[in-house]
Design a protein around this motif. Structure first.
Motif, PDB file in Angstrom:
ATOM      1  N   SER A   1      29.140  17.335  84.039  1.00  0.00           N
ATOM      2  CA  SER A   1      28.254  18.036  84.979  1.00  0.00           C
ATOM      3  C   SER A   1      29.043  18.426  86.222  1.00  0.00           C
ATOM      4  CB  SER A   1      27.081  17.139  85.361  1.00  0.00           C
ATOM      5  OG  SER A   1      26.318  17.746  86.396  1.00  0.00           O
ATOM      6  N   GLU A   2      28.763  19.611  86.734  1.00  0.00           N
ATOM      7  CA  GLU A   2      29.433  20.062  87.961  1.00  0.00           C
ATOM      8  C   GLU A   2      28.558  19.859  89.186  1.00  0.00           C
ATOM      9  OE1 GLU A   2      30.353  24.097  87.179  1.00  0.00           O
ATOM     10  OE2 GLU A   2      31.865  23.639  85.654  1.00  0.00           O
ATOM     11  N   ILE A   3      27.292  19.491  88.981  1.00  0.00           N
ATOM     12  CA  ILE A   3      26.366  19.352  90.109  1.00  0.00           C
ATOM     13  C   ILE A   3      25.602  18.038  90.000  1.00  0.00           C
ATOM     14  CG2 ILE A   3      26.068  21.845  90.383  1.00  0.00           C
ATOM     15  CD1 ILE A   3      23.454  21.633  88.889  1.00  0.00           C
ATOM     16  N   ALA A   4      25.004  17.638  91.114  1.00  0.00           N
ATOM     17  CA  ALA A   4      24.098  16.484  91.118  1.00  0.00           C
ATOM     18  C   ALA A   4      22.691  16.997  90.833  1.00  0.00           C
ATOM     19  CB  ALA A   4      24.140  15.802  92.478  1.00  0.00           C
ATOM     20  N   GLY A   5      22.076  16.443  89.806  1.00  0.00           N
ATOM     21  CA  GLY A   5      20.741  16.942  89.468  1.00  0.00           C
ATOM     22  C   GLY A   5      20.129  16.202  88.304  1.00  0.00           C
ATOM     23  N   THR A   6      19.345  16.934  87.534  1.00  0.00           N
ATOM     24  CA  THR A   6      18.599  16.370  86.413  1.00  0.00           C
ATOM     25  C   THR A   6      18.844  17.204  85.168  1.00  0.00           C
ATOM     26  OG1 THR A   6      16.868  15.667  87.945  1.00  0.00           O
ATOM     27  CG2 THR A   6      16.297  15.708  85.621  1.00  0.00           C
ATOM     28  N   VAL A   7      18.964  16.531  84.011  1.00  0.00           N
ATOM     29  CA  VAL A   7      19.136  17.244  82.745  1.00  0.00           C
ATOM     30  C   VAL A   7      17.800  17.893  82.376  1.00  0.00           C
ATOM     31  CG1 VAL A   7      19.745  17.056  80.313  1.00  0.00           C
ATOM     32  CG2 VAL A   7      20.923  15.645  82.014  1.00  0.00           C
ATOM     33  N   LYS A   8      17.786  19.213  82.417  1.00  0.00           N
ATOM     34  CA  LYS A   8      16.541  19.945  82.162  1.00  0.00           C
ATOM     35  C   LYS A   8      16.266  20.102  80.667  1.00  0.00           C
ATOM     36  CE  LYS A   8      14.488  24.526  82.938  1.00  0.00           C
ATOM     37  NZ  LYS A   8      14.758  25.885  83.511  1.00  0.00           N
ATOM     38  N   SER A   9      17.333  20.341  79.892  1.00  0.00           N
ATOM     39  CA  SER A   9      17.122  20.553  78.449  1.00  0.00           C
ATOM     40  C   SER A   9      18.368  20.138  77.673  1.00  0.00           C
ATOM     41  CB  SER A   9      16.782  22.017  78.155  1.00  0.00           C
ATOM     42  OG  SER A   9      17.869  22.850  78.499  1.00  0.00           O
ATOM     43  N   ILE A  10      18.151  19.752  76.412  1.00  0.00           N
ATOM     44  CA  ILE A  10      19.223  19.398  75.472  1.00  0.00           C
ATOM     45  C   ILE A  10      18.926  20.093  74.149  1.00  0.00           C
ATOM     46  CG2 ILE A  10      20.207  17.552  74.066  1.00  0.00           C
ATOM     47  CD1 ILE A  10      21.185  17.240  76.795  1.00  0.00           C
ATOM     48  N   ASN A  11      19.916  20.800  73.606  1.00  0.00           N
ATOM     49  CA  ASN A  11      19.752  21.446  72.299  1.00  0.00           C
ATOM     50  C   ASN A  11      20.563  20.681  71.261  1.00  0.00           C
ATOM     51  OD1 ASN A  11      18.053  23.504  73.181  1.00  0.00           O
ATOM     52  ND2 ASN A  11      19.774  24.789  73.791  1.00  0.00           N
ATOM     53  N   HIS A  12      19.893  19.862  70.508  1.00  0.00           N
ATOM     54  CA  HIS A  12      20.592  19.028  69.531  1.00  0.00           C
ATOM     55  C   HIS A  12      21.108  19.826  68.340  1.00  0.00           C
ATOM     56  CE1 HIS A  12      19.731  15.112  71.392  1.00  0.00           C
ATOM     57  NE2 HIS A  12      18.572  15.648  71.758  1.00  0.00           N
ATOM     58  N   ASP A  13      20.630  21.070  68.170  1.00  0.00           N
ATOM     59  CA  ASP A  13      21.175  21.906  67.102  1.00  0.00           C
ATOM     60  C   ASP A  13      22.448  22.614  67.553  1.00  0.00           C
ATOM     61  OD1 ASP A  13      20.189  23.661  68.935  1.00  0.00           O
ATOM     62  OD2 ASP A  13      18.842  24.727  67.564  1.00  0.00           O
ATOM     63  N   LEU A  14      22.925  22.296  68.734  1.00  0.00           N
ATOM     64  CA  LEU A  14      24.171  22.816  69.309  1.00  0.00           C
ATOM     65  C   LEU A  14      24.127  24.319  69.598  1.00  0.00           C
ATOM     66  CD1 LEU A  14      26.949  20.806  67.423  1.00  0.00           C
ATOM     67  CD2 LEU A  14      25.692  20.239  69.498  1.00  0.00           C
ATOM     68  N   SER A  15      22.923  24.884  69.671  1.00  0.00           N
ATOM     69  CA  SER A  15      22.826  26.276  70.096  1.00  0.00           C
ATOM     70  C   SER A  15      23.048  26.339  71.601  1.00  0.00           C
ATOM     71  CB  SER A  15      21.443  26.851  69.745  1.00  0.00           C
ATOM     72  OG  SER A  15      20.418  26.094  70.358  1.00  0.00           O
ATOM     73  N   ASN A  16      23.834  27.321  72.009  1.00  0.00           N
ATOM     74  CA  ASN A  16      24.200  27.427  73.426  1.00  0.00           C
ATOM     75  C   ASN A  16      23.112  28.058  74.285  1.00  0.00           C
ATOM     76  OD1 ASN A  16      26.795  26.245  73.691  1.00  0.00           O
ATOM     77  ND2 ASN A  16      27.650  27.945  72.510  1.00  0.00           N
ATOM     78  N   PRO A  17      22.968  27.619  75.541  1.00  0.00           N
ATOM     79  CA  PRO A  17      23.680  26.465  76.125  1.00  0.00           C
ATOM     80  C   PRO A  17      23.149  25.157  75.551  1.00  0.00           C
ATOM     81  CG  PRO A  17      22.084  27.300  77.684  1.00  0.00           C
ATOM     82  CD  PRO A  17      22.072  28.252  76.526  1.00  0.00           C
ATOM     83  N   VAL A  18      24.069  24.251  75.207  1.00  0.00           N
ATOM     84  CA  VAL A  18      23.639  23.005  74.568  1.00  0.00           C
ATOM     85  C   VAL A  18      22.904  22.099  75.563  1.00  0.00           C
ATOM     86  CG1 VAL A  18      25.416  23.035  72.802  1.00  0.00           C
ATOM     87  CG2 VAL A  18      25.901  21.966  75.010  1.00  0.00           C
ATOM     88  N   ALA A  19      23.151  22.316  76.845  1.00  0.00           N
ATOM     89  CA  ALA A  19      22.453  21.523  77.870  1.00  0.00           C
ATOM     90  C   ALA A  19      22.312  22.362  79.137  1.00  0.00           C
ATOM     91  CB  ALA A  19      23.216  20.244  78.182  1.00  0.00           C
ATOM     92  N   THR A  20      21.249  22.087  79.887  1.00  0.00           N
ATOM     93  CA  THR A  20      21.018  22.754  81.175  1.00  0.00           C
ATOM     94  C   THR A  20      20.697  21.690  82.222  1.00  0.00           C
ATOM     95  OG1 THR A  20      20.173  24.749  80.107  1.00  0.00           O
ATOM     96  CG2 THR A  20      19.619  24.427  82.425  1.00  0.00           C
ATOM     97  N   ILE A  21      21.380  21.812  83.352  1.00  0.00           N
ATOM     98  CA  ILE A  21      21.192  20.846  84.448  1.00  0.00           C
ATOM     99  C   ILE A  21      20.681  21.595  85.669  1.00  0.00           C
ATOM    100  CG2 ILE A  21      22.331  19.123  85.903  1.00  0.00           C
ATOM    101  CD1 ILE A  21      24.509  19.067  83.671  1.00  0.00           C
ATOM    102  N   VAL A  22      19.649  21.066  86.307  1.00  0.00           N
ATOM    103  CA  VAL A  22      19.119  21.679  87.534  1.00  0.00           C
ATOM    104  C   VAL A  22      19.455  20.771  88.710  1.00  0.00           C
ATOM    105  CG1 VAL A  22      17.270  22.937  86.408  1.00  0.00           C
ATOM    106  CG2 VAL A  22      16.859  20.606  87.171  1.00  0.00           C
ATOM    107  N   SER A  23      19.785  21.386  89.826  1.00  0.00           N
ATOM    108  CA  SER A  23      20.248  20.627  90.985  1.00  0.00           C
ATOM    109  C   SER A  23      19.093  19.919  91.685  1.00  0.00           C
ATOM    110  CB  SER A  23      20.946  21.565  91.970  1.00  0.00           C
ATOM    111  OG  SER A  23      20.005  22.466  92.525  1.00  0.00           O
ATOM    112  N   ASN A  24      19.436  18.922  92.492  1.00  0.00           N
ATOM    113  CA  ASN A  24      18.423  18.230  93.294  1.00  0.00           C
ATOM    114  C   ASN A  24      17.974  19.062  94.485  1.00  0.00           C
ATOM    115  OD1 ASN A  24      18.520  15.951  91.639  1.00  0.00           O
ATOM    116  ND2 ASN A  24      20.230  15.072  92.799  1.00  0.00           N
TER     117      ASN A  24
END
Length: 403
Positions: A192-215
């Motif tokens: 992660s490049e930022i401090a925040g919360t994991v908004k979504s995870i794609n377990h099928d590895l479709s991009n973006p595989v994860a999204t993080i939103v800042s605090n």
């Protein structure tokens, strides 16, 4: 009986006529005005604002991608909703494939290096042969033969030099691949490049595989067709959390000039905007909380103001009735500025702290004295003694006559 009624009517008409004449035509007759509604000229900041509704949204959003060419996926290190800090692992690569690839690159590189050594030895041998032919004296008939041999050797040397350049280029390519593999082995995690919360995870590895939103937050809202024409990027915004009442200032960062949805002749278009916050309203604020915003369209700092009803406007300009310290009223011409929410800016003609009438009594003229309601709580014996009996009697009579 009739003549008495007529006489009474005549008397009433005569009384009214005399009062009308006194009121409208005689400036020589002194009057005292009763004043009970006034205020002081204030020095303050004037803000012309435009209200807007909005919500708190993440200031940043980081999308994390996966490229199979970088390495084999080995699993996520976080789950949806987890809190993360900069540098925390989101997912990791498997080191096995990278290690295998690095070994294959190393083998190929060593093979090419061996070929390069062989060619360099061959070139060296050919150089020795060419120099030998040049050093040995020969008969004239053999000179042409030696010259021809030297040319053939030189041609071989040039061909070998070209092969050497090709091999060196190939070896450099594999060195780069080995370096990349070594770097991958050192970075087996996507972080992660930022401090925040994991908004979504794609377990099928479709991009973006994860999204993080800042605090950190921004405020997002929408303008109507009329409002979007008044707003522009860089305008200051006053933002209030409607749940907590906490306030923070901000600045409009972006105003979209294309509508949120497909325009329709049957409904008004809406235009999104966002504002960056100068600070967080409070630590407990969460994404999606509603805020009330005031877009500052115009701001005048430290200007003189009065309630707008204290200024009368006519073809000859603007004027107000000032309450002078000598006990008289003064009709004074003033230069008015902008009017915001029933507050009138005074650019010239008044000073801070001067008293001004809010309501104009009927038939009020400049230069006449005034009286105000008695404030019992502010009267003391000392004031009575200092005023003197003669002045007290004079003031009392004036008050009775004026009322």
């Amino acid at each position: 009986m009739i003549w008495k009624m007529r006489l009474l009517g005549l008397g009433v008409l005569l009384f009214l006529a005399c009062n009308v004449v006194l009121v409208f035509s005689s400036d020589k007759i002194g009057r005292t005005y009763y004043v009970d509604d006034w205020t002081a000229v204030k020095k303050q900041d004037l803000l012309e604002t435009m209200p807007a509704e909005g919500v708190l949204a993440p200031k940043e959003e980081q999308h994390v991608y996966y490229d199979s060419a970088t390495g084999k996926f080995n699993g996520f290190k976080v789950e949806k909703g987890d809190k993360v800090q900069p540098g925390d692992a989101i997912y990791e690569f498997s080191p096995e494939d990278i290690t295998s690839a690095k070994e294959a690159y190393q083998i190929e590189k060593e093979k090419l290096e061996n070929e390069l050594v062989s060619i360099e030895k061959n070139i060296n041998d050919l150089e020795i042969m060419r120099r030998s032919l040049a050093a040995v004296p020969s008969e004239e008939n053999d000179q042409n033969s030696d010259k021809y041999m030297a040319q053939l050797i030189q041609k071989d040397i040039l061909e070998k030099e070209m092969q050497k350049d090709t091999l060196e280029s190939e070896i450099g390519k594999y060195e780069d691949l080995i370096g990349a593999a070594e770097e991958s082995l050192l970075n087996l995690e996507a972080v992660s490049e930022i401090a925040g919360t994991v908004k979504s995870i794609n377990h099928d590895l479709s991009n973006p595989v994860a999204t993080i939103v800042s605090n950190e937050h921004i405020a997002e809202g929408v303008f109507s067709e009329e409002e979007v024409k008044k707003a522009s990027e860089g305008m200051r915004v006053l933002i209030t959390n409607v749940n907590t009442g906490k306030k923070v200032s901000g600045t409009i960062e972006k105003v979209l000039t294309y509508p949120e949805s497909k325009p329709s002749p049957k409904k008004e278009s809406r235009y999104a905007f966002r504002a960056v916050l100068d600070g967080e309203p409070e630590n407990q604020s969460i994404h999606g909380e509603h805020v009330a915003m005031k877009i500052i369209l115009n701001e005048i700092k430290g200007t003189l103001t009065v309630p707008s009803k204290a200024v009368r406007k006519s073809n000859k300009g603007s004027f107000s009735y000032m309450i002078r310290q000598d006990g008289n009223l003064e009709k004074r011409k003033v230069k008015s500025g902008i009017t915001i929410a029933k507050t009138q800016e005074i650019k010239d003609g008044a000073s801070a702290g001067e008293l001004v009438l809010l309501e104009r009594p009927p038939f009020l003229k400049s230069g006449y004295p005034f009286i105000t309601p008695i404030e019992i709580s502010r009267i003391n014996k000392k004031d009575f003694k200092s005023a003197g009996k003669k002045n007290m009697l004079k003031i009392s009579v004036r008050g009775i006559v004026a009322n």
